[in-house]
Design an enzyme around this catalytic site. Structure first.
Site, mmCIF file in Angstrom:
data_model
loop_
_atom_site.group_PDB
_atom_site.id
_atom_site.type_symbol
_atom_site.label_atom_id
_atom_site.label_comp_id
_atom_site.label_asym_id
_atom_site.label_seq_id
_atom_site.Cartn_x
_atom_site.Cartn_y
_atom_site.Cartn_z
ATOM 1 N N LYS A 53 0.829 -1.208 0.000
ATOM 2 C CA LYS A 53 0.000 0.000 0.000
ATOM 3 C C LYS A 53 0.861 1.254 0.000
ATOM 4 C CE LYS A 53 -3.782 -2.410 2.285
ATOM 5 N NZ LYS A 53 -4.424 -2.776 3.539
ATOM 6 N N GLN A 97 -4.255 -0.827 9.659
ATOM 7 C CA GLN A 97 -4.282 -2.204 9.150
ATOM 8 C C GLN A 97 -4.930 -3.140 10.167
ATOM 9 O OE1 GLN A 97 -3.489 -3.138 6.150
ATOM 10 N NE2 GLN A 97 -3.336 -5.345 6.313
ATOM 11 N N ASP A 120 -10.779 3.467 4.239
ATOM 12 C CA ASP A 120 -11.223 2.074 4.287
ATOM 13 C C ASP A 120 -12.746 1.968 4.194
ATOM 14 O OD1 ASP A 120 -9.480 -0.090 4.415
ATOM 15 O OD2 ASP A 120 -8.909 0.329 6.483
HETATM 16 N N1 LIG Z 1 -7.687 -1.712 7.360
HETATM 17 C C1 LIG Z 1 -7.542 -2.678 6.464
HETATM 18 N N2 LIG Z 1 -7.903 -2.470 5.178
HETATM 19 C C2 LIG Z 1 -7.740 -3.452 4.247
HETATM 20 O O1 LIG Z 1 -8.090 -3.263 3.058
HETATM 21 C C3 LIG Z 1 -7.163 -4.685 4.644
HETATM 22 C C4 LIG Z 1 -6.800 -4.847 5.992
HETATM 23 N N3 LIG Z 1 -7.005 -3.839 6.871
HETATM 24 N N4 LIG Z 1 -6.272 -6.002 6.422
HETATM 25 C C5 LIG Z 1 -6.006 -7.102 5.530
HETATM 26 C C6 LIG Z 1 -6.905 -7.094 4.321
HETATM 27 C C7 LIG Z 1 -6.357 -7.894 3.154
HETATM 28 N N5 LIG Z 1 -6.140 -6.942 2.086
HETATM 29 C C8 LIG Z 1 -5.557 -7.258 0.866
HETATM 30 C C9 LIG Z 1 -5.183 -6.322 -0.074
HETATM 31 C C10 LIG Z 1 -4.550 -6.683 -1.248
HETATM 32 C C11 LIG Z 1 -4.258 -7.991 -1.522
HETATM 33 C C12 LIG Z 1 -3.541 -8.364 -2.759
HETATM 34 O O2 LIG Z 1 -3.108 -7.529 -3.519
HETATM 35 N N6 LIG Z 1 -3.345 -9.671 -3.018
HETATM 36 C C13 LIG Z 1 -2.632 -10.183 -4.158
HETATM 37 C C14 LIG Z 1 -1.603 -11.238 -3.766
HETATM 38 C C15 LIG Z 1 -0.738 -10.852 -2.624
HETATM 39 C C16 LIG Z 1 0.216 -11.963 -2.225
HETATM 40 O O3 LIG Z 1 0.870 -12.551 -3.111
HETATM 41 O O4 LIG Z 1 0.304 -12.236 -1.006
HETATM 42 C C17 LIG Z 1 -3.608 -10.836 -5.117
HETATM 43 O O5 LIG Z 1 -4.668 -11.252 -4.680
HETATM 44 O O6 LIG Z 1 -3.266 -10.956 -6.286
HETATM 45 C C18 LIG Z 1 -4.637 -8.944 -0.605
HETATM 46 C C19 LIG Z 1 -5.287 -8.574 0.567
HETATM 47 C C20 LIG Z 1 -6.483 -5.710 2.520
HETATM 48 N N7 LIG Z 1 -6.941 -5.732 3.771
#
Ligand SMILES: Nc1nc(=O)c2c([nH]1)NC[C@@H]1CN(c3ccc(C(=O)N[C@@H](CCC(=O)O)C(=O)O)cc3)C=[N+]21
Length: 299
Positions: A53, A97, A120
């Site tokens: 991020k 987060q 968020d």
């Molecule tokens: N306040 C808060 N806001 C959030 O938006 C928030 C959070 N907490 N806590 C955790 C979760 C999870 N999350 C993700 C964001 C991007 C990918 C992402 O880009 N994933 C990649 C792969 C990443 C990898 O390889 O590990 C994909 O799906 O292609 C995943 C998970 C946002 N979150």
């Protein structure tokens, strides 16, 4: 032929638009968009997401500040940091987060973020605006906003006559996703762990959205032929084929078998995940435009 949505590519197009918008704002007003990301503790997966991020914020031309607090941070210390960030005029977005370490209560922290900086979309004011159909007045939670981009690109703006089933009822995803589908005129069912005969409920879905947190739970015979399947799950499962102790990411949908039945499907990784980060950047630049008294762009 089944279409597999390329989330990275769609996210990149949103990021390009965010970059252009932040540049325009800076040229016209001298204001640089600012995002603060707060992380507490040492969870490696959370650190990986937060770095992604912060990196993306810099790429968008934002001021990006990251606060990394130790595991033993107190509720009062975290609350005091949010207060400072609320008062900082150079910051337009604040993200704490989740999940927080167990000894901290996340709800009072989230509700203490100024709604106009709550990128968020988790503050009750923003959740309430989504629930009452005021989609342009507040900030929409990033993952449902990203999933809706895929839905709109597949079905257009008006989902009249289409059945949508969302599996999952969290405040973070299931509830706002259902509200967004409803606002677009879909007929919406929210299914969850207590739903009777989940497979047959899902088989009625023209748009099936899975956010249950169980690896590969949605099977091919849950999917209506020709449906659009959006997979919001991110699960790490053992991958011995990659070597001992190695993991791979899978969604809540058994991808290969469901792809044979669906018309459109999102993969994991490379589907909804990259869109979540892109919509976070979009929300941040929207917040900056509003603060400057300018009409915010749409993404
Ligand atoms: N306040 C808060 N806001 C959030 O938006 C928030 C959070 N907490 N806590 C955790 C979760 C999870 N999350 C993700 C964001 C991007 C990918 C992402 O880009 N994933 C990649 C792969 C990443 C990898 O390889 O590990 C994909 O799906 O292609 C995943 C998970 C946002 N979150």
């Amino acid at each position: 032929m089944t279409t597999v949505i390329d989330g990275k590519q769609v996210a990149a197009s949103v990021i390009d638009a965010v970059k252009a918008a932040s540049q325009t704002l800076q040229d016209e007003t001298g204001i640089k968009t600012g995002l603060a990301v707060v992380i507490v503790g040492n969870d490696p997966a959370s650190h990986a997401y937060v770095s992604a991020k912060s990196r993306m914020a810099k790429e968008c031309g934002f001021t990006s500040v990251q606060h990394t607090l130790p595991e033993e941070t107190t509720q009062e210390e975290l609350a005091a940091l949010v207060q400072t960030l609320n008062e900082d005029e150079s910051l337009h977005g604040i993200l704490v987060q989740l999940p927080l370490p167990k000894h901290l209560k996340s709800e009072p922290i989230i509700q203490s973020i100024l709604p106009e900086k709550d990128v968020d979309g988790l503050h009750v004011v923003n959740a309430g605006k989504v629930a009452t159909g005021d989609l342009d007045g507040g900030l929409v939670s990033c993952t449902p906003a990203g999933a809706m981009v895929f839905v709109r690109r597949t079905h257009g703006e008006d989902l009249s006559g289409l059945n949508a089933v969302v599996i999952g009822r969290s405040n973070l995803f299931g509830k706002p996703m259902a509200q967004l589908l409803l606002a677009a005129n879909a007929t919406v069912t929210i299914a969850h762990s207590r739903t009777k005969d989940l497979p047959s409920v899902c088989r009625g879905a023209d748009i099936l959205v899975a956010a249950v947190g169980r690896p590969q739970m949605v099977k091919a015979d849950w999917v209506k032929p020709g449906a659009t399947v959006i997979d919001v799950g991110i699960n790490r499962i053992a991958a011995p084929e990659k070597g001992e102790g190695k993991f791979r990411l899978v969604g809540d949908v058994a991808f290969a078998e469901c792809a044979e039945v669906a018309e459109v499907i999102t993969p994991v990784p490379g589907g909804v995940g990259p869109m979540t980060i892109a919509m976070l950047m979009a929300n941040t630049v929207i917040a900056a435009y509003r603060k400057a008294g300018k009409k915010a762009p749409k993404f």
